[in-house]
Structures are given as C-alpha cells and as structure tokens.
Design a protein around this motif. Structure first.
Motif, short mmCIF file in Angstrom:
data_model
loop_
_atom_site.label_atom_id
_atom_site.label_comp_id
_atom_site.label_asym_id
_atom_site.label_seq_id
_atom_site.Cartn_x
_atom_site.Cartn_y
_atom_site.Cartn_z
N ALA A 1 -49.51 -4.03 -59.96
CA ALA A 1 -48.99 -4.86 -61.03
C ALA A 1 -48.31 -3.99 -62.09
N ARG A 2 -47.34 -4.55 -62.77
CA ARG A 2 -46.66 -3.81 -63.84
C ARG A 2 -47.63 -3.56 -64.99
N LEU A 3 -47.29 -2.58 -65.83
CA LEU A 3 -48.08 -2.31 -67.02
C LEU A 3 -47.81 -3.42 -68.03
N ASP A 4 -48.83 -4.20 -68.33
CA ASP A 4 -48.70 -5.29 -69.28
C ASP A 4 -48.51 -4.74 -70.70
N HIS A 5 -47.75 -5.46 -71.53
CA HIS A 5 -47.46 -4.91 -72.86
C HIS A 5 -48.70 -4.82 -73.74
N HIS A 6 -49.71 -5.66 -73.50
CA HIS A 6 -50.96 -5.53 -74.24
C HIS A 6 -51.65 -4.22 -73.87
N GLU A 7 -51.63 -3.88 -72.59
CA GLU A 7 -52.22 -2.63 -72.14
C GLU A 7 -51.43 -1.44 -72.68
N ALA A 8 -50.10 -1.54 -72.65
CA ALA A 8 -49.27 -0.46 -73.16
C ALA A 8 -49.52 -0.24 -74.65
N THR A 9 -49.65 -1.32 -75.40
CA THR A 9 -49.92 -1.22 -76.83
C THR A 9 -51.25 -0.54 -77.08
N ALA A 10 -52.28 -0.93 -76.32
CA ALA A 10 -53.59 -0.32 -76.49
C ALA A 10 -53.55 1.17 -76.15
N LEU A 11 -52.86 1.52 -75.08
CA LEU A 11 -52.76 2.92 -74.67
C LEU A 11 -52.01 3.74 -75.72
N LEU A 12 -50.85 3.27 -76.15
CA LEU A 12 -50.06 4.03 -77.10
C LEU A 12 -50.76 4.12 -78.46
N SER A 13 -51.46 3.07 -78.85
CA SER A 13 -52.22 3.12 -80.10
C SER A 13 -53.32 4.17 -80.00
N TYR A 14 -53.96 4.25 -78.84
CA TYR A 14 -55.00 5.26 -78.64
C TYR A 14 -54.42 6.67 -78.79
N TYR A 15 -53.31 6.92 -78.12
CA TYR A 15 -52.71 8.26 -78.20
C TYR A 15 -52.25 8.58 -79.62
N ARG A 16 -51.67 7.61 -80.29
CA ARG A 16 -51.16 7.86 -81.64
C ARG A 16 -52.27 8.05 -82.66
N GLU A 17 -53.40 7.40 -82.45
CA GLU A 17 -54.48 7.42 -83.44
C GLU A 17 -55.56 8.45 -83.14
N THR A 18 -55.45 9.14 -82.02
CA THR A 18 -56.45 10.14 -81.65
C THR A 18 -55.83 11.53 -81.80
N PRO A 19 -56.23 12.29 -82.82
CA PRO A 19 -55.59 13.59 -83.08
C PRO A 19 -55.56 14.51 -81.87
#
Length: 368
Positions: free
Chosen positions: A131-149
């Motif tokens: 299945a394609r990467l859902d935008h909710h999953e992408a948002t959660a992933l990118l938020s994790y990377y951006r918010e984790t030093p």
C-alpha cells in the motif's frame, strides 16, 4: 466518589477505585504512559481511543462501571459499520484492550471487560506493505524526525523529506549531488527560493528515467530545505563517487545503489519510529528493525510507495495536476488515471489553495 469494597472489613481503610467517566479514565491512562513513552506515541493512543470515548458520551455512559461485554460488542459493530481498514480496526481494538487491562488492574472496571474485546485478524493481503504511504503516516513520521533532536537531519530523515515533498523516483533521489541543493537569493526583499535540481547525467552513472526531459528544478519549503542544510552541515560524510562527484545521499562507498536507497526507505518508514508497533512486536527485539529485514515489516514502505502516496496527497491538497506532473516528472494523463483525488469534499475545499504552501507538514493531521 469512592466506595468501600464489599469484602473490606470496617475500619481497614480499603476502598474501591472512584467512578471515572470514559474521558477521565482515558486521560488517567495517557498520563501514566507519558512517564515512559514519547508524546507522539501517547498521541497515537489518544487518537485510537478518541472514537470510543465519543461513542460512550453519545450513548450516555457516564461511568466506566456501566460498560459490559455487550456494550463493547455494540461499539465494535458500530465501528465496523463505518468500514474502516482492517488494520486500523485491529490497532484500535488492541489499544482498547490494553486500556481496559490497565483499568482492571486499578479496580476501575471488571477484569472480564478486557476479555470481551475481540481483536480482528488481519488477512495476509491486508498486511502487505504494497500500500502507498498514507499522508497521516507520512505526517507522523516527518513530525517524529523533525521533533527528535537525535533524528533531525539524519540521512533517513533527508531521504523521506525529499521523497515525500518532491515525489521523486528512486533514480532521481540517487542522482542528487550536494551542488543540486539550491537557495536563490533575490535582489529585492522577496524571500529566497529553495529547490533541488534534478539533472540527467547518464555519462556519470545517474540517468533519469525520462532522460533529458526529466531534468528540472523542484521547489522546496523552507523547513524542508532547513533539514537538508542541517544534514549537509552536521551529518553528511565527506565522500565522493567514482566520478569525483559529491552525492547528497551517501553510503560508506560513496553514491548508494538503488537497492541501498530502497533499504534506507524501509528503515525510515518503520511505524515504530513514531508510535507503538501495529504488529504487537517490541522494537528492541524485532527483526524488522534490522537493516536487512526492514522490508519485511508489513507497515514499512518502499520508495515507489512513498512516491505514490506523495502524489495522491498533492492531488488531495488541491495542487493543480499540471504542477504535480511537473514536480514528479510524470504526464498529466498518468496522474489523472492513477492518482485520482479520493475525497470530493476535500477537493472542493482545497481548490483555492496555492500549491507550495499547501505542502507543509502539520502534526495535527495525525488527529484528523
């Protein structure tokens, strides 16, 4: 209000747990989880319980003590009527059971309530990472990377940011050099233009799929450029490829192979990066978290599936099809045929939006 346990003797001070409303009981559990889990993980649990709490309130349940096995069965039937994805329903029911187990351990509900939660089996074809990467999953992933030093600006972070925001193919991502990351300063007071330049360089081992016509600049949001800039300044190894070029994404040997980039993307999209494992595994002991096994995780995604999800997301955000086609180097016909906007209401609401600013990542999207 606290009540004396039926088996307690007078004066022994033993009392039952107080009556808690569904919302109060949920918040108490989440507060306990915050001691040991990341806030993003806690938010995932909160979202999974949100529908149950709202259902209880709509049905008039003021106390968790009022719930029975029949009520849980009724709620499950209510959720199934909305036709959610099987994996989504499974995750919700798993979380519901864990919550009830906690509440039973402190005497808020009966022990049997957790047993009444039936976690559905997920058919094998629903467990595939096709299945394609859902935008909710992408948002959660990118938020994790951006918010984790410790994760901000890492190679996996840069790979996912660029793949999601440009919709590029694996060959395009592999072709990028350090020099292809650009910031154009204007002479007047306009904001700088940030972009990456995809160039067809077949004579140096990095051809683009559609040849010279695939060479193009693709605009980046400032926050995406900032991630790449941090990577270049702080994290990128100083390596060159066989042609003396400086690849943007670097392996130990220089420019990575397509297979290596594919492995990196599987690792970058593991769901346990940002929340609890949807497959009931512990990240510390799970084989899926190992470099050569991440592709076996049912919820990780290949670069192509990230591209598919990104294009669908751009269309759903109201980006004109001609702009999407230019950004991702595909024909308008292909975009219209394979990446239809799924939600007509969302399409209508987003028609007025400008395309680049609409590609921001908003952590609240995970609560949509």
């Amino acid at each position: 209000m606290q009540r004396v346990r039926p088996d307690a003797t007078e004066g022994d001070g033993v009392t039952e747990a107080p009556d808690l409303s569904p919302r109060e009981a949920r918040d108490r559990w989440l507060d306990k989880l915050r001691v040991q889990l990341r806030e993003q993980t806690v938010s995932t649990y909160k979202y999974r319980l949100k529908l149950f709490v709202e259902w209880c309130e709509s049905e008039g349940y003021e106390s968790m003590r009022d719930l029975s096995g029949w009520d849980i069965e009724s709620y499950e039937a209510h959720r199934r009527s909305a036709e959610p994805k099987t994996i989504s329903l499974k995750n919700e029911m798993q979380t519901l059971r864990r919550w009830f187990e906690y509440l039973a351990s402190i005497g808020v509900v009966e022990d049997s309530l957790a047993d009444s939660v039936i976690v559905p089996d997920v058919p094998q074809d629903h467990q595939s990472n096709d299945a394609r990467l859902d935008h909710h999953e992408a948002t959660a992933l990118l938020s994790y990377y951006r918010e984790t030093p410790a994760q901000y600006g890492t190679r996996n972070h840069v790979l996912l940011e660029l793949a999601w925001h440009t919709g590029a193919r694996i060959g395009g991502l592999r072709s990028l050099d350090v020099r292809d990351v650009r910031c154009h300063e204007f002479e007047n007071e306009r904001d700088p233009a940030y972009y990456v330049e995809f160039r067809n360089r077949p004579e140096e081992g990095t051809p683009l799929k559609n040849g010279p016509s695939a060479s193009r600049p693709v605009a980046l949001l400032p926050e995406v450029y900032a991630v790449v800039d941090h990577y270049l300044e702080e994290r990128r190894p100083d390596k060159t490829d066989d042609y003396g070029r400086q690849p943007l994404l670097v392996s130990q040997r220089g420019r990575p192979s397509p297979g290596t980039i594919r492995d990196w993307m599987y690792l970058a999209t593991l769901p346990c990066n940002y929340g609890p494992c949807p497959h009931e595994k512990e990240p510390e002991t799970c084989d899926y978290t190992r470099y050569s096994h991440a592709s076996k995780c049912p919820s990780s995604r290949s670069p192509h599936k990230v591209r598919t999800g990104a294009i669908t997301w751009m269309r759903n955000r109201g980006v004109p099809v001609e702009v999407v086609a230019e950004r991702v180097n595909a024909s308008v016909e292909v975009i219209q045929k394979h990446y239809d906007v799924e939600d007509p209401l969302e399409e209508m609401l987003n028609r007025r939006a400008s395309f680049v600013s609409d590609l921001s990542i908003d952590p609240e999207d995970t609560e949509s």
